[in-house]
Design a protein around this motif. Structure first.
Motif, PDB file in Angstrom:
ATOM      1  N   VAL A   1       5.006   7.876  -0.312  1.00 22.94           N
ATOM      2  CA  VAL A   1       5.123   9.260   0.570  1.00 22.94           C
ATOM      3  C   VAL A   1       6.620   9.952   0.855  1.00 22.94           C
ATOM      4  O   VAL A   1       7.363   8.785   0.663  1.00 22.94           O
ATOM      5  N   SER A   2       6.968  11.340   0.288  1.00 22.86           N
ATOM      6  CA  SER A   2       7.751  12.347   0.797  1.00 22.86           C
ATOM      7  C   SER A   2       8.290  11.897   2.814  1.00 22.86           C
ATOM      8  O   SER A   2       6.747  12.575   3.393  1.00 22.86           O
ATOM      9  N   ALA A   3       9.368  12.558   2.962  1.00 25.47           N
ATOM     10  CA  ALA A   3       9.595  12.375   4.318  1.00 25.47           C
ATOM     11  C   ALA A   3      11.245  13.241   4.290  1.00 25.47           C
ATOM     12  O   ALA A   3      11.980  12.995   3.587  1.00 25.47           O
ATOM     13  N   TRP A   4      11.657  13.425   5.484  1.00 26.57           N
ATOM     14  CA  TRP A   4      12.366  14.740   6.348  1.00 26.57           C
ATOM     15  C   TRP A   4      12.675  14.068   6.572  1.00 26.57           C
ATOM     16  O   TRP A   4      11.954  13.425   7.517  1.00 26.57           O
ATOM     17  N   GLY A   5      14.064  13.552   7.636  1.00 30.72           N
ATOM     18  CA  GLY A   5      14.783  13.418   9.016  1.00 30.72           C
ATOM     19  C   GLY A   5      16.074  12.630   9.086  1.00 30.72           C
ATOM     20  O   GLY A   5      16.499  13.538   8.028  1.00 30.72           O
ATOM     21  N   MET A   6      16.525  12.668  10.371  1.00 33.86           N
ATOM     22  CA  MET A   6      17.809  12.259  10.439  1.00 33.86           C
ATOM     23  C   MET A   6      18.409  11.575  11.645  1.00 33.86           C
ATOM     24  O   MET A   6      16.972  11.298  12.191  1.00 33.86           O
ATOM     25  N   THR A   7      18.923  11.240  11.356  1.00 30.42           N
ATOM     26  CA  THR A   7      19.940  10.565  12.924  1.00 30.42           C
ATOM     27  C   THR A   7      19.495  10.831  13.704  1.00 30.42           C
ATOM     28  O   THR A   7      19.315  10.064  15.092  1.00 30.42           O
ATOM     29  N   GLU A   8      19.475  12.187  14.386  1.00 29.37           N
ATOM     30  CA  GLU A   8      19.273  12.664  15.184  1.00 29.37           C
ATOM     31  C   GLU A   8      17.646  12.641  15.925  1.00 29.37           C
ATOM     32  O   GLU A   8      17.244  13.232  17.283  1.00 29.37           O
ATOM     33  N   ASN A   9      16.999  12.534  14.895  1.00 27.42           N
ATOM     34  CA  ASN A   9      15.554  12.702  15.314  1.00 27.42           C
ATOM     35  C   ASN A   9      14.305  12.121  14.766  1.00 27.42           C
ATOM     36  O   ASN A   9      13.178  12.305  14.575  1.00 27.42           O
ATOM     37  N   GLY A  10      14.826  11.315  14.150  1.00 36.25           N
ATOM     38  CA  GLY A  10      13.995  10.334  12.979  1.00 36.25           C
ATOM     39  C   GLY A  10      13.080  11.080  12.036  1.00 36.25           C
ATOM     40  O   GLY A  10      14.009  12.074  11.420  1.00 36.25           O
ATOM     41  N   ALA A  11      12.400  10.624  11.986  1.00 36.04           N
ATOM     42  CA  ALA A  11      11.465  10.836  10.179  1.00 36.04           C
ATOM     43  C   ALA A  11      10.931  12.391  10.843  1.00 36.04           C
ATOM     44  O   ALA A  11       9.958  11.760  11.660  1.00 36.04           O
ATOM     45  N   VAL A  12      10.788  13.074  10.719  1.00 41.70           N
ATOM     46  CA  VAL A  12      10.320  14.493  11.546  1.00 41.70           C
ATOM     47  C   VAL A  12       9.225  14.423  10.811  1.00 41.70           C
ATOM     48  O   VAL A  12       8.104  15.431  11.346  1.00 41.70           O
TER      49      VAL A  12
ATOM     50  N   ARG B   1       0.923  -1.159   0.092  1.00 42.24           N
ATOM     51  CA  ARG B   1      -0.293  -0.097  -0.157  1.00 42.24           C
ATOM     52  C   ARG B   1       0.569   1.214   0.231  1.00 42.24           C
ATOM     53  O   ARG B   1       0.372   2.057  -0.850  1.00 42.24           O
ATOM     54  N   THR B   2       1.989   1.149   1.019  1.00 39.71           N
ATOM     55  CA  THR B   2       2.903   2.484   0.609  1.00 39.71           C
ATOM     56  C   THR B   2       3.977   2.353   1.146  1.00 39.71           C
ATOM     57  O   THR B   2       4.467   1.238   1.582  1.00 39.71           O
ATOM     58  N   PHE B   3       4.740   2.914   0.677  1.00 47.33           N
ATOM     59  CA  PHE B   3       6.721   2.981   0.289  1.00 47.33           C
ATOM     60  C   PHE B   3       6.616   4.554   0.073  1.00 47.33           C
ATOM     61  O   PHE B   3       6.232   5.062  -0.518  1.00 47.33           O
ATOM     62  N   LEU B   4       7.449   4.423   1.336  1.00 48.92           N
ATOM     63  CA  LEU B   4       7.624   5.394   1.772  1.00 48.92           C
ATOM     64  C   LEU B   4       9.617   5.718   1.467  1.00 48.92           C
ATOM     65  O   LEU B   4      10.241   5.071   1.440  1.00 48.92           O
ATOM     66  N   CYS B   5       9.457   6.960   1.010  1.00 48.69           N
ATOM     67  CA  CYS B   5      10.962   7.803   0.473  1.00 48.69           C
ATOM     68  C   CYS B   5      11.630   8.814   1.276  1.00 48.69           C
ATOM     69  O   CYS B   5      10.873   9.579   1.041  1.00 48.69           O
ATOM     70  N   ALA B   6      13.159   8.554   1.947  1.00 50.12           N
ATOM     71  CA  ALA B   6      13.107  10.200   2.382  1.00 50.12           C
ATOM     72  C   ALA B   6      14.734   9.759   1.935  1.00 50.12           C
ATOM     73  O   ALA B   6      15.387   8.903   1.182  1.00 50.12           O
ATOM     74  N   GLY B   7      15.213  10.862   2.293  1.00 48.27           N
ATOM     75  CA  GLY B   7      16.341  10.726   1.943  1.00 48.27           C
ATOM     76  C   GLY B   7      16.955  11.848   0.690  1.00 48.27           C
ATOM     77  O   GLY B   7      18.207  12.556   0.816  1.00 48.27           O
ATOM     78  N   THR B   8      16.265  12.593  -0.297  1.00 50.91           N
ATOM     79  CA  THR B   8      16.336  12.677  -1.345  1.00 50.91           C
ATOM     80  C   THR B   8      14.985  13.790  -2.430  1.00 50.91           C
ATOM     81  O   THR B   8      14.357  12.667  -1.943  1.00 50.91           O
ATOM     82  N   ALA B   9      15.115  14.095  -2.955  1.00 47.18           N
ATOM     83  CA  ALA B   9      13.992  14.573  -4.405  1.00 47.18           C
ATOM     84  C   ALA B   9      12.994  13.607  -4.539  1.00 47.18           C
ATOM     85  O   ALA B   9      13.748  12.800  -5.474  1.00 47.18           O
ATOM     86  N   ILE B  10      12.339  12.910  -5.033  1.00 39.23           N
ATOM     87  CA  ILE B  10      11.322  12.424  -5.623  1.00 39.23           C
ATOM     88  C   ILE B  10      10.856  12.897  -6.564  1.00 39.23           C
ATOM     89  O   ILE B  10      10.603  13.493  -6.613  1.00 39.23           O
ATOM     90  N   PRO B  11      12.018  12.553  -8.367  1.00 38.36           N
ATOM     91  CA  PRO B  11      11.454  13.246  -9.381  1.00 38.36           C
ATOM     92  C   PRO B  11      10.137  12.830  -9.778  1.00 38.36           C
ATOM     93  O   PRO B  11       9.886  11.106  -8.832  1.00 38.36           O
ATOM     94  N   GLY B  12       8.894  13.463 -10.023  1.00 38.13           N
ATOM     95  CA  GLY B  12       7.738  13.718 -10.169  1.00 38.13           C
ATOM     96  C   GLY B  12       7.892  12.121 -11.712  1.00 38.13           C
ATOM     97  O   GLY B  12       6.870  10.834 -11.419  1.00 38.13           O
ATOM     98  N   PRO B  13       8.342  12.178 -12.669  1.00 42.83           N
ATOM     99  CA  PRO B  13       8.356  10.271 -13.689  1.00 42.83           C
ATOM    100  C   PRO B  13       8.303   8.818 -12.294  1.00 42.83           C
ATOM    101  O   PRO B  13       7.713   8.441 -13.384  1.00 42.83           O
TER     102      PRO B  13
END
Length: 549
Positions: A341-352, A315-327
């Motif tokens: 699903v896009s996300a941003w986070g760091m080692t210091e705080n997980g997915a924020v 159902r869900t693929f969460l991508c993080a770490g870099t921008a996800i190109p539209g295509p």
């Protein structure tokens, strides 16, 4: 080991009163699994190269975790001792961590690609007492490497080797069946169970800007992230989490190990990434969720399309770490039938920050989501004043999942008097509060007083059919201050000229001011263990090649 997690105590009262820190550890969540669903399959561990697999129920996993705890205690491991682990994703990794948790020991996962340089620093700095390693992984002899380091590791007392022989063998040391009847078992696994505010994980940052730092986390800092994360993604006990991202990285550790225990969900672990194996596993194990970087998403879409496997449960693929190109989003959604699903986070705080499941797809293309419950964001101008919507600035975060500090380096914690952590990222927010990461503060390129939108230019070039990977860095220029250079890894059998690159950017309607003015082709780019490109290394390389070092 004495831990200086100075960022924990000042937050305990507020985070507890607000309900963000619930005082639960992995031991509490595991006990609930044993109570509610002891014979449900908890874990499937797959060795990709051989196809070997091991399935474990919660009850079976409990037995192995107790054995690991007894085995570690016999090695002298106790409360606040550090156990470092370089195993790939595997049932052995999981039971080693669970054994540590029952002893109140601190778990230090390290990436399997690390070698002497990184490991000597981390193991000495973290004062690891035990080091758990594979004998061989991807053809590399980790035991031989470790033996060569022992003279430089005064705190390391024991090496445990999965697939080893003799007194060091993982099964012999940590999986002894006789431990099940040890008269001290009950005391060993309960006497030193840690408080939720005690340091339970020591994990080193990726080192995108140089020497790694040891981030300290507690159960409260990690689970205060996992609870709202699972809520936003509507994950529960019926889910099956596929995890191929390394569990020695926070992505794999938090969302492939801790979260399934919290949810009483199933987990399927792959020790290495193989797109065809992953596609088959999604179909056969009916996986519903995974989290990984964009290349994994592209690979999986290719494998499903080529092999005709059924990915309808994912159902869900969460991508993080870099921008996800539209295509990429469009193709993955069409081929996999999966919400990206896009996300941003760091080692210091997980997915924020995360997007919502019901957001339109372009939200995942153009933003990195908005904060999870319990986390706040500030975007500041260089003078410290708040940035306006759509204005780029320095990103600060504050809240429940922020780490406890850097081990032995409190001066580097980057937290101000009001508790705001300087992430080192540059971001902007839209009118709805969704943010977009625009780059690292040290990665800003100012060409003739004009800021180059590095992330956007990289995302555009990523769409070029000949480009497999790209990173843009600045280099000094007497007239303009800085100019931009694009480091590109071409796809196999393909190449790229400077004129082809600029023509593509022109067709993409980018201002000529933003075009890189230099192109460097490489077979690969320097990166961290988690795959983040080390731009500081590229800048150094470029300066040396230009005679500017």
């Amino acid at each position: 080991m004495k831990f200086d997690a100075v960022l924990i105590a000042p937050r305990i009262q507020e985070m507890t009163e607000k309900g963000f820190w619930q005082g639960k550890t992995v031991n509490d969540y595991f006990d609930a699994c044993l109570r509610d669903c002891p014979d449900k399959r908890a874990l499937t561990s797959i060795v990709v190269s051989t196809g070997e697999r091991r399935d474990l129920t919660w009850r079976e996993l409990d037995v192995l975790a107790n054995r690991a705890a007894v085995g570690l205690s016999r090695l002298g491991v106790g409360k606040d001792d550090v156990v470092a682990c370089q195993l790939p994703n595997s049932w052995q990794f999981v039971v080693t961590y669970l054994g540590c948790a029952r002893l109140g020991a601190v778990f230090n996962p390290v990436m399997h690609i690390f070698r002497e340089h990184e490991l000597c620093f981390m193991l000495r700095h973290g004062e690891a007492k035990v080091f758990v390693i594979p004998k061989l992984f991807r053809g590399f002899d980790h035991e031989e490497m470790t033996d060569g380091m022992l003279g430089n590791l005064p705190d390391l007392q024991h090496v445990v080797v999965a697939g080893g022989e003799g007194a060091r063998d993982f099964d012999r040391v940590l999986m002894d069946p006789a431990s099940d009847k040890d008269p001290e078992l009950a005391r060993i696994v309960t006497e030193n169970r840690p408080d939720a505010n005690a340091v339970c994980q020591l994990i080193y940052t990726s080192g995108t800007t140089g020497e790694p730092k040891g981030a300290m986390h507690t159960a409260n800092t990690m689970y205060s992230n996992l609870v709202p994360y699972a809520e936003r993604l509507k994950l529960g006990s019926g889910d099956v989490v596929l995890m191929a991202s390394p569990m020695a990285h926070q992505t794999g550790f938090m969302y492939g190990l801790l979260m399934p225990v919290q949810l009483q969900a199933g987990a399927v672990l792959l020790d290495t990434w193989d797109k065809d194996v992953a596609a088959r596993v999604v179909e056969e194990e009916k996986c519903t969720f995974t989290m990984a970087s964009t290349p994994f998403l592209m690979d999986l879409a290719n494998a499903v399309e080529e092999g005709g496997t059924d990915s309808s449960t994912l159902r869900t693929f969460l991508c993080a770490g870099t921008a996800i190109p539209g295509p990429v989003v469009e193709r993955a959604h069409a081929v996999l039938g999966t919400k990206i699903v896009s996300a941003w986070g760091m080692t210091e705080n997980g997915a924020v920050t995360l997007t919502n499941l019901d957001d339109p797809d372009d939200r995942s293309v153009h933003t990195d989501g908005y904060p999870l419950r319990g986390m706040e964001l500030q975007i500041r101008r260089s003078d410290g004043t708040p940035a306006e919507p759509h204005e780029e600035g320095e990103l600060f975060v504050r809240g429940c999942s922020n780490f406890g500090g850097y081990l032995k380096r409190p001066q580097l914690n980057n937290v101000d008097a009001e508790g705001w952590f300087d992430t080192g990222d540059i971001a902007r927010a839209d009118d709805s509060g969704y943010i977009r990461i625009c780059g690292r503060s040290k990665d800003i390129i100012i060409r003739g007083a004009e800021n180059i939108p590095v992330i956007e230019v990289e995302a555009a070039l990523f769409k070029h059919p000949a480009i497999a990977s790209v990173a843009i860095v600045g280099y000094p220029d007497d007239r303009l201050g800085e100019r931009a250079c694009a480091f590109v890894v071409p796809k196999p059998g393909m190449s790229l000229s400077f004129d082809e690159m600029t023509a593509f950017l022109s067709q993409s309607h980018f201002s000529k001011t933003y075009w890189p003015e230099r192109l460097e082709l490489r077979d690969k780019l320097p990166s961290t263990a988690s795959g983040k490109i080390q731009k500081f290394a590229l800048r150094k390389m470029l300066r040396e090649e230009m005679g500017l070092a």
